[in-house]
Design a protein around this motif. Sequence first.
Motif, PDB file in Angstrom:
ATOM      1  N   GLY A 205       0.728  -1.240  -0.050  1.00 12.90           N
ATOM      2  CA  GLY A 205      -0.032  -0.025   0.011  1.00 12.90           C
ATOM      3  C   GLY A 205       0.898   1.277  -0.090  1.00 12.90           C
ATOM      4  O   GLY A 205       0.134   2.242   0.337  1.00 12.90           O
ATOM      5  N   ILE A 206       2.381   1.205  -0.383  1.00 11.66           N
ATOM      6  CA  ILE A 206       2.861   2.227  -0.381  1.00 11.66           C
ATOM      7  C   ILE A 206       3.471   2.414  -1.490  1.00 11.66           C
ATOM      8  O   ILE A 206       4.226   1.532  -2.081  1.00 11.66           O
ATOM      9  CB  ILE A 206       4.308   2.144   0.659  1.00 11.66           C
ATOM     10  N   GLU A 207       3.230   3.565  -2.050  1.00 12.28           N
ATOM     11  CA  GLU A 207       4.095   3.830  -3.707  1.00 12.28           C
ATOM     12  C   GLU A 207       5.524   4.034  -3.875  1.00 12.28           C
ATOM     13  O   GLU A 207       5.928   3.660  -4.824  1.00 12.28           O
ATOM     14  CB  GLU A 207       3.390   5.181  -4.238  1.00 12.28           C
ATOM     15  N   ASP A 208       6.281   4.697  -2.616  1.00 14.72           N
ATOM     16  CA  ASP A 208       7.482   4.854  -2.819  1.00 14.72           C
ATOM     17  C   ASP A 208       8.331   3.528  -2.481  1.00 14.72           C
ATOM     18  O   ASP A 208       8.116   2.796  -1.638  1.00 14.72           O
ATOM     19  CB  ASP A 208       8.020   5.659  -1.635  1.00 14.72           C
ATOM     20  N   GLU A 209       8.896   3.301  -3.570  1.00 18.13           N
ATOM     21  CA  GLU A 209       9.763   2.018  -3.623  1.00 18.13           C
ATOM     22  C   GLU A 209      10.686   1.584  -2.328  1.00 18.13           C
ATOM     23  O   GLU A 209      10.348   0.529  -1.729  1.00 18.13           O
ATOM     24  CB  GLU A 209      10.615   1.621  -4.877  1.00 18.13           C
ATOM     25  N   GLU A 210      11.553   2.613  -1.937  1.00 17.53           N
ATOM     26  CA  GLU A 210      12.287   2.273  -0.937  1.00 17.53           C
ATOM     27  C   GLU A 210      11.462   1.941   0.342  1.00 17.53           C
ATOM     28  O   GLU A 210      11.874   0.966   1.275  1.00 17.53           O
ATOM     29  CB  GLU A 210      13.326   3.324  -0.892  1.00 17.53           C
ATOM     30  N   GLU A 211      10.641   2.892   0.728  1.00 13.56           N
ATOM     31  CA  GLU A 211       9.725   2.678   1.811  1.00 13.56           C
ATOM     32  C   GLU A 211       8.874   1.640   1.583  1.00 13.56           C
ATOM     33  O   GLU A 211       8.982   0.610   2.911  1.00 13.56           O
ATOM     34  CB  GLU A 211       8.988   3.940   2.103  1.00 13.56           C
ATOM     35  N   ALA A 212       8.544   0.981   0.533  1.00 17.39           N
ATOM     36  CA  ALA A 212       7.571   0.000   0.518  1.00 17.39           C
ATOM     37  C   ALA A 212       8.420  -1.386   1.056  1.00 17.39           C
ATOM     38  O   ALA A 212       8.161  -2.394   1.697  1.00 17.39           O
ATOM     39  CB  ALA A 212       6.968  -0.461  -0.747  1.00 17.39           C
ATOM     40  N   LEU A 213       9.919  -1.377   0.307  1.00 16.23           N
ATOM     41  CA  LEU A 213      10.664  -2.494   0.557  1.00 16.23           C
ATOM     42  C   LEU A 213      10.961  -2.645   2.018  1.00 16.23           C
ATOM     43  O   LEU A 213      11.029  -3.860   2.714  1.00 16.23           O
ATOM     44  CB  LEU A 213      11.878  -2.299  -0.248  1.00 16.23           C
ATOM     45  N   LYS A 214      11.376  -1.550   2.702  1.00 11.04           N
ATOM     46  CA  LYS A 214      11.504  -1.572   4.111  1.00 11.04           C
ATOM     47  C   LYS A 214      10.536  -2.127   4.955  1.00 11.04           C
ATOM     48  O   LYS A 214      10.709  -2.640   6.015  1.00 11.04           O
ATOM     49  CB  LYS A 214      11.697  -0.055   4.564  1.00 11.04           C
ATOM     50  N   SER A 215       9.181  -1.654   4.538  1.00  7.36           N
ATOM     51  CA  SER A 215       8.011  -2.311   5.143  1.00  7.36           C
ATOM     52  C   SER A 215       7.954  -3.762   5.480  1.00  7.36           C
ATOM     53  O   SER A 215       7.195  -4.176   6.126  1.00  7.36           O
ATOM     54  CB  SER A 215       6.703  -1.526   4.774  1.00  7.36           C
ATOM     55  N   LEU A 216       8.465  -4.241   4.405  1.00  2.97           N
ATOM     56  CA  LEU A 216       8.335  -5.760   4.412  1.00  2.97           C
ATOM     57  C   LEU A 216       9.169  -6.551   5.343  1.00  2.97           C
ATOM     58  O   LEU A 216       8.988  -7.700   5.658  1.00  2.97           O
ATOM     59  CB  LEU A 216       8.799  -6.289   2.934  1.00  2.97           C
ATOM     60  N   PHE A 217      10.241  -5.943   5.980  1.00  2.00           N
ATOM     61  CA  PHE A 217      10.978  -6.277   7.214  1.00  2.00           C
ATOM     62  C   PHE A 217      10.039  -6.522   8.540  1.00  2.00           C
ATOM     63  O   PHE A 217      10.103  -5.477   9.214  1.00  2.00           O
ATOM     64  CB  PHE A 217      12.330  -5.610   7.482  1.00  2.00           C
ATOM     65  N   THR A 218       9.177  -7.363   8.593  1.00  2.00           N
ATOM     66  CA  THR A 218       8.334  -7.628   9.804  1.00  2.00           C
ATOM     67  C   THR A 218       8.756  -8.876  10.037  1.00  2.00           C
ATOM     68  O   THR A 218       8.765  -9.741   9.267  1.00  2.00           O
ATOM     69  CB  THR A 218       7.020  -6.933   9.243  1.00  2.00           C
TER      70      THR A 218
END
Length: 327
Positions: A205-218
């Motif tokens: 649900g995040i358009e910014d690629e870098e932020e989206a990738l970081k959010s996957l570290f869960t």
Amino acid sequence: MPNTIYTIGEALIDFIPTITDTELKDVPQFKRVMGGAPANVAVAAAKLGGQTSFISKLGDDAFGNHITEQLEKHAVDTRHLVKTTEANTGLAFVSLKKDGQRDFSFYRKPSADMLLTADEVKDIPFDSSDILHFCSVDLIDAPVKKAHQQVIEQAIAAGGLVSFDPNVRLPLWDSSEACREAINEFLPYAHVVKVSDEELAFITGIEDEEEALKSLFTGNVECIIYTLGAKGAIMLLKNGETFKHTGFQVQAIDTTGAGDAFVGATLFQLQKFAITQTKVNQIELEQGTDILAFSNSFAALTTLKNGAVDALPSYQEAEQFLAEKKK
């Protein structure tokens, strides 16, 4: 079976068109091939010399028998493959565009794989040297979802490495939101997550690629493999390390199974480098770049032929292709 790559999920029959650049409704003839991402991944890793085992349920029918024969032909262990008369083996009809991209129509309401139960998978003997791989298609609201939870928990408890490729197939879901919720529910269980550039914004649900990738570290996630189609792939570790490979330009005929080939090659190499649950955050530069380069070469070669399993190259062919590209 120690040092085994287990995959769980759907196996089905893909009906591939005999002609390209034609809408599905206008395709006059199809060729029958085994399909289903988890099954394809198991075959890909086995083709490279890995020991693989496929966990699923098939219809006790001609198509289920064909899939079983194909898996055994490619040296995939089928002892955790259950047969049923309650539903038929799933089918998928495919049309191909000129660039090898696909359009699907699925027949599985329900298909046999959806009826796999937790009780039927509770005795699988996972080991700390094993890898378990799963996708999202069978995370639907059906018995097979509980079966996934069961084997994932068993694999983690045994110290095994868990890999997840969301492999989004929206036509198989009641809604896109249900698909997204299931993916995000299971994402934290995995140590390694493979996601494509086409799926990233949808999942996060995040358009910014870098932020989206970081959010996957869960949760358990320590390694993200971000695939960019013909542009290659990036491996990101939770510790901040990043490895890249720009991929290989080839004249694709059929992209069916290319992503599965990439995943199978990646899992094979993770095992070759002894990347276990406790070591996945310690992948070194040379290992990371080697994994991406080989997986990209293996996947690129797969697109040069029709079908998924039939198009898989050998280990030697992938190595030779890679060596030629390095010259």
